[in-house]
Every structure is written in C-alpha cells, then in structure tokens.
Design an enzyme around this catalytic site. Structure first.
Site, PDB file in Angstrom:
ATOM      1  N   SER A  95       0.832  -1.206   0.000  1.00  0.00           N
ATOM      2  CA  SER A  95       0.000   0.000   0.000  1.00  0.00           C
ATOM      3  C   SER A  95       0.863   1.251   0.000  1.00  0.00           C
ATOM      4  O   SER A  95       0.493   2.258  -0.591  1.00  0.00           O
ATOM      5  CB  SER A  95      -0.949  -0.005   1.194  1.00  0.00           C
ATOM      6  OG  SER A  95      -0.237  -0.252   2.372  1.00  0.00           O
ATOM      7  N   ASP A 103       7.869  -3.687  -5.384  1.00  0.00           N
ATOM      8  CA  ASP A 103       6.503  -3.168  -5.252  1.00  0.00           C
ATOM      9  C   ASP A 103       6.138  -2.207  -6.378  1.00  0.00           C
ATOM     10  O   ASP A 103       5.144  -2.381  -7.083  1.00  0.00           O
ATOM     11  CB  ASP A 103       6.337  -2.450  -3.902  1.00  0.00           C
ATOM     12  CG  ASP A 103       6.615  -3.358  -2.723  1.00  0.00           C
ATOM     13  OD1 ASP A 103       6.553  -4.590  -2.896  1.00  0.00           O
ATOM     14  OD2 ASP A 103       6.898  -2.842  -1.629  1.00  0.00           O
TER      15      ASP A 103
HETATM   16  C1  GLA Z   1       8.101  -5.428   0.984  1.00  0.00           C
HETATM   17  C2  GLA Z   1       9.185  -4.588   0.331  1.00  0.00           C
HETATM   18  C3  GLA Z   1       9.601  -5.193  -1.015  1.00  0.00           C
HETATM   19  C4  GLA Z   1       9.948  -6.670  -0.885  1.00  0.00           C
HETATM   20  C5  GLA Z   1       8.868  -7.400  -0.097  1.00  0.00           C
HETATM   21  C6  GLA Z   1       9.253  -8.827   0.232  1.00  0.00           C
HETATM   22  O1  GLA Z   1       6.928  -5.373   0.255  1.00  0.00           O
HETATM   23  O2  GLA Z   1       8.711  -3.285   0.150  1.00  0.00           O
HETATM   24  O3  GLA Z   1      10.669  -4.453  -1.545  1.00  0.00           O
HETATM   25  O4  GLA Z   1      11.206  -6.847  -0.311  1.00  0.00           O
HETATM   26  O5  GLA Z   1       8.546  -6.766   1.120  1.00  0.00           O
HETATM   27  O6  GLA Z   1       9.357  -9.575  -0.920  1.00  0.00           O
END
Ligand code: GLA
Length: 431
Positions: A158, A203
């Site tokens: 989010s 993300d």
């Molecule tokens: C969070 C982080 C990502 C990634 C995930 C685990 O979402 O923001 O960069 O490392 O955890 O895969």
C-alpha cells in the site's frame, strides 16, 4: 473503460464528487489516479539483493482524485486518515528519517509529522523524489485519496501504491512526461531515501509495469522486465486470488525487522564474496555466483547461512515458477508458492505466529494451489491462488479456522474483509 471490476463507476464518481466539492471545480475536470496493490507469488525478499521476482497487481488499491490547484498549494484529504495535509510543491523536502543504526528508523521532526497523522509523508516523499532528480514543480493539487477497504499496511505494497499515486498526480498536474522506469526510481527514492526503508524495487515495478492477466518478471539487478502472458487456460480465469488478513497491521518503516534482514543478506554476501575472492563488487547476494555460494556456504554463520539459502533457493523457484505459469500449470506454480512461504518461515525467519497459522490454514482450504505471506511477512495478510470454483468455500473455511486459532485478532477484522476473493489487475494509470 476496460471492463475491470475495480474501480467501479460508482467509486470513481464518488471520489470525483469529493474533489469537486473540495476544489470548487467541475466534476469533469477531476482526474483520478488508479494505483493497484500488488502480490508477489514468487521472489519474496530477494529484490533488495538484486534477485529476480514475479508479481502481479490485483483489483484493489489506491484511488487519488485530484485537480491542479492553480498555484503551488497542495491540499489533501484522506478517506482513511484524519486531518488535512497542506504543503507547497515549491517547499524543498528533506528526508524525514535518521537511520541511527542498521535497523532503527526514527523520525527527525516529531510534532509536524505526527499532526499530519503520518499520512502526508508520502506526498512529501513524492515531492522529495521529483526534486532530487531536478524536477521543480509549480503546480500543486487538491486531492482526495482512499484505499480499498482496510488493506493499508497489509503486505500488499500500500505504501508504494500511495507513493506512485502522488508521483503520477504531481506529474500529470505539471505536464511532465515520465517513463515507468523513471517512476520506479522515484518511488525507490521515496522509500529508501525519504523514509529510510532499505527495500528493493519489487513493489513499484509491479504497480507500474503489470498488465492484466500477465505475470510480471523483474530482474532487480539489471532492471529488465518481461510480461509472461497466460496460456489459453488462464484466459478463462480458472483461478482467484485469496487475501486472508491476520489482523496485525504495521507499517514496515516502523518495524526494525525488515532492514535487519537486508543487513544480514549483505553480510552474507560480504563473507561469500571475500571467500571467493571476487574483488570489489557491491555486497549483495546477486553478485555471488551460485557456484561460489555452494563452494563457500560453510563459511557462513548459521543465521546468515539461512538468509543466503533463502536467496538462492528463491531465485530457483522464480525461474521454475515462470515456466509453470507460461505453460498454465497452476498446480506446480502453487507448490512453488507454498515452498517459497516455507522458506520465508524457516530460512528468512520473517513470519510471526498468527501469519504462520494463517498460511497453514490456507494450505488446508479446498482448491488452494499454494499460499505464502503477502509482502514482507512481519504483519498483514497471506495470499493464495485458488481454483475459482472453490474460492467461496475456501474463503469461509479460512475465516472460520483462523477465528478458532486467533479469536482476538480475528474479531478485530471487519468480517467482510477477513478473506477477500480478488482478481488480477492492471498497471497504475491516470484516468
Ligand atoms: C516489501 C518490500 C519489497 C519486498 C517485499 C518482500 O513489500 O517493500 O521491496 O522486499 O517486502 O518480498
């Protein structure tokens, strides 16, 4: 529009009305940024080490309605959080965190930030990122932001969805043409530099590059990506995505665990690179050849050995998973997701009891191909791929069984949102 189930015409109308009222503009002038949440079926916790990840967006996320404000003022209101955020696009933004050690992130300006209930930091972070790459904006926005029911801080990215939403809104208001790869970098600046979270680019890459129904594959070292198109079988949507909420919520920036694990991976890389006499390269695990890992893993202390094992085994699961997806083999794809979940628990050691229970419950639910923690796994929800015909039954099974195990936490979740049945989504866009 595309026939997607999110956002609905009703949701768009509602947000446009809010912004028209706030700004005194006509409803037709209101633009809306649609910024979906992402899931990462395979490739957890390896983006910050330059690994290859897989991702897709879902039909839920952040909507940001806005109009250019006509001057440099920014006025923002939220559907979830209290208080208006007011700032100016020509205020110079400085990073809001001080990293006192590898794992502690602390705010360096308490009162102002807390008054804004913290939610204004993403808009400020977006301005910070744009400014730090030479974009000095003139045009502010008047905007209303809201997220799909109760899914903030749930391991669905989010925060990246909000960051991307502000970037796209500021860019649109200022007629800036910015490529997805530049926005991936800008969102990295928001998270790494402005907020101090040492995460990778999974993300925002998922949010900006995904296409409906495809699996997005991102090499986080070379930044090359490809979309794996679904075979015919998947065009008929034989699967649904289940999101099962644990009731635990916490922003990653307030949990020291994430940055601690990143530091451990780097330490493992340092030891392995030294042992294999690899010279002066950045100490990240993608700079260690798999053969050098096999030859030198005995040099690692046990906790670092587990982190490295997660990295190298997860990279293999991603490669196998991409093949399984491309051939429409959801059984194999699902088994790899479950194995990835187990490695997060045993090797990366990032779960907590309620999330591990939820993972185990999902694996017993009818029609589930595979499950794992969504996102970093320190809180939030678990994600599963499920046969579409079994989705309702699986959702109510998980809801009931989790309630038996964690009655207190489960009763804090709005029952409507306890287990959500979702579809794949598209990339972030301005409508
Ligand atoms: C969070 C982080 C990502 C990634 C995930 C685990 O979402 O923001 O960069 O490392 O955890 O895969």
């Amino acid at each position: 529009m595309s026939g997607f189930s999110w956002p609905s015409e009703g949701e768009l109308d509602e947000i446009k009305k809010m912004v028209a009222e706030m700004s005194g503009s006509d409803i037709e002038e209101v633009r809306v940024v649609v910024s979906p949440y992402r899931i990462c079926p395979l490739g957890a916790h390896i983006d910050h080490q330059g690994g290859t990840v897989s991702a897709m967006t879902i039909n839920k996320g952040i909507l940001l309605g806005f109009v250019p404000s006509g001057d440099s003022q920014v006025l923002l209101r939220s559907g979830q959080f209290k208080g208006d955020v007011r700032l100016r696009v020509d205020e110079i933004q400085l990073p809001k965190h001080v990293v006192k050690s590898n794992d502690k992130i602390q705010s360096n300006d308490s009162s102002e930030l807390q008054e804004e209930s913290n939610w204004g930091i993403y808009a400020r972070g977006a301005l910070y990122a744009l400014q730090s790459r030479g974009n000095y904006l003139r045009q502010g926005i008047t905007g209303f932001v809201c997220g799909s029911g109760g899914l903030d801080s749930s391991g669905l990215s989010s925060s990246a969805a909000v960051g991307v939403a502000y970037l796209l809104a500021f860019e649109s208001a200022n007629d800036l043409t910015v490529s997805p790869s530049e926005n991936i970098e800008y969102d990295r600046l928001i998270e790494n530099e402005y907020l101090g979270l040492k995460n990778g680019i999974l993300d925002q890459s998922a949010i900006l590059l995904s296409r409906y129904g495809c699996l997005t594959c991102m090499n986080c070292k070379t930044k090359e990506h490809k979309l794996i198109h679904p075979p015919k079988l998947q065009k008929n949507h034989p699967f649904k995505i289940l999101l099962a909420c644990s009731g635990l919520k916490q922003a990653l920036t307030s949990n020291p665990g994430y940055n601690r694990r990143v530091a451990e991976c780097q330490e493992a890389a340092r030891v392995l690179l030294h042992a294999s006499e690899s010279g002066a390269v950045e100490p990240i695990l993608s700079n260690v050849e798999p053969e050098a890992y096999e030859a030198n893993k005995c040099e690692l202390e046990s906790n670092l050995a587990r982190r490295a094992e997660h990295y190298f085994s997860e990279n293999m699961r991603v490669i196998e998973g991409l093949e399984a997806w491309a051939s429409g083999n959801l059984e194999v794809f699902g088994k790899l997701i479950t194995a990835s979940g187990l490695s997060s628990i045993q090797n990366y050691e990032c779960g907590c009891e309620p999330l591990i229970q939820l993972y185990e419950v999902l694996l017993k639910a009818p029609g589930v191909y595979g499950a794992r923690f969504s996102g970093a796994g320190f809180r939030g929800c678990c994600v599963a791929f499920v046969d579409a015909d079994c989705a309702e039954e699986a959702a109510s099974f998980v809801k009931n069984e989790y309630y038996k195990l964690q009655p207190k936490l489960a009763s804090q979740i709005c029952q409507e949102n306890a287990v959500l049945i979702c579809d794949a989504g598209d990339c972030a866009r301005v409508m």
